[in-house]
Scaffold this motif. Structure first.
Motif, short mmCIF file in Angstrom:
data_model
loop_
_atom_site.label_atom_id
_atom_site.label_comp_id
_atom_site.label_asym_id
_atom_site.label_seq_id
_atom_site.Cartn_x
_atom_site.Cartn_y
_atom_site.Cartn_z
N PRO A 17 12.61 -79.25 -80.96
CA PRO A 17 12.58 -77.83 -80.66
C PRO A 17 11.34 -77.38 -79.89
CG PRO A 17 12.34 -78.22 -83.03
CD PRO A 17 12.62 -79.52 -82.39
N GLY A 18 10.17 -77.96 -80.08
CA GLY A 18 8.94 -77.49 -79.42
C GLY A 18 8.68 -78.16 -78.08
N ARG A 19 9.45 -79.17 -77.73
CA ARG A 19 9.17 -79.92 -76.50
C ARG A 19 9.36 -79.06 -75.25
NH1 ARG A 19 11.87 -85.43 -74.21
NH2 ARG A 19 10.26 -85.78 -72.65
N ARG A 20 10.41 -78.28 -75.21
CA ARG A 20 10.67 -77.45 -74.03
C ARG A 20 9.57 -76.41 -73.86
NH1 ARG A 20 15.91 -73.94 -72.23
NH2 ARG A 20 15.07 -73.52 -70.18
N ARG A 21 9.13 -75.79 -74.93
CA ARG A 21 8.04 -74.81 -74.85
C ARG A 21 6.75 -75.46 -74.38
NH1 ARG A 21 9.12 -72.36 -80.57
NH2 ARG A 21 11.12 -71.38 -80.14
N GLY A 27 3.34 -76.56 -67.57
CA GLY A 27 3.62 -76.20 -66.17
C GLY A 27 2.92 -74.92 -65.76
N ALA A 28 2.89 -73.94 -66.65
CA ALA A 28 2.21 -72.68 -66.34
C ALA A 28 0.71 -72.87 -66.20
CB ALA A 28 2.51 -71.64 -67.43
N VAL A 29 0.12 -73.70 -67.05
CA VAL A 29 -1.32 -73.97 -66.96
C VAL A 29 -1.64 -74.69 -65.65
CG1 VAL A 29 -3.19 -75.33 -67.97
CG2 VAL A 29 -1.74 -73.93 -69.44
N ILE A 30 -0.84 -75.68 -65.29
CA ILE A 30 -1.07 -76.42 -64.05
C ILE A 30 -0.92 -75.49 -62.85
CG2 ILE A 30 -0.10 -78.21 -62.55
CD1 ILE A 30 0.46 -79.83 -65.12
N ALA A 31 0.09 -74.63 -62.86
CA ALA A 31 0.28 -73.68 -61.75
C ALA A 31 -0.90 -72.72 -61.65
CB ALA A 31 1.58 -72.90 -61.94
N ALA A 32 -1.42 -72.24 -62.78
CA ALA A 32 -2.56 -71.33 -62.76
C ALA A 32 -3.81 -72.02 -62.21
CB ALA A 32 -2.83 -70.79 -64.16
N VAL A 33 -4.02 -73.28 -62.58
CA VAL A 33 -5.18 -74.02 -62.07
C VAL A 33 -5.06 -74.22 -60.56
CG1 VAL A 33 -6.30 -76.28 -62.11
CG2 VAL A 33 -5.73 -75.14 -64.25
#
Length: 131
Positions: A17-21, A27-33
């Motif tokens: 259940p937590g893998r997708r989150r 992905g969001a952290v990498i995009a922000a960096v």
């Protein structure tokens, strides 16, 4: 006979259940960096930008060219420029690197004399950079 649930369990195909989150958050952290890094490099390159406008040149004799130009640099920063003299075939027949200390202003008009090894047909500023 083996059921589908047993096969999924055996080969690791069970849903977590937590893998997708976790993947979405990573992905969001990498995009922000990446966006932050691109923004910073854009700002850093703009802060040190130097622009040059050629105002003219004069071929004084077969061994001398005078080049006039205006440069715009960041206030308070010293600048270096490469000034060139070219022949009819656009070969470099003379060049000079000149350095200018900051005079506190943003725009500077300069005139430089470039010695040549053969007769030149033009003179120009090749590039300028912040030192």
């Amino acid at each position: 006979m083996t059921t589908q649930a047993e096969l999924d369990d055996r080969y690791g195909r069970t849903a977590r259940p937590g893998r997708r989150r976790l993947l979405i958050a990573a992905g969001a952290v990498i995009a922000a960096v990446v966006v932050g890094w691109l923004g910073w490099t854009t700002v850093a390159n703009t802060m040190d930008a130097v622009s040059v406008d050629g105002l003219g040149y004069e071929v004084r004799d077969e061994h001398t060219v005078v080049v006039s130009f205006q440069l715009t640099a960041p206030p308070g920063r010293s600048v270096a420029c490469t000034v060139q003299a070219l022949d009819q075939e656009f070969g470099v027949v003379g060049w000079k690197i000149v350095e200018y200390d900051s005079d506190g202003g943003h725009a500077m008009s300069r005139t430089e004399t470039v010695p040549t090894v053969a007769e030149a047909t033009t003179g120009l500023v090749e590039t300028c950079w912040v030192t």
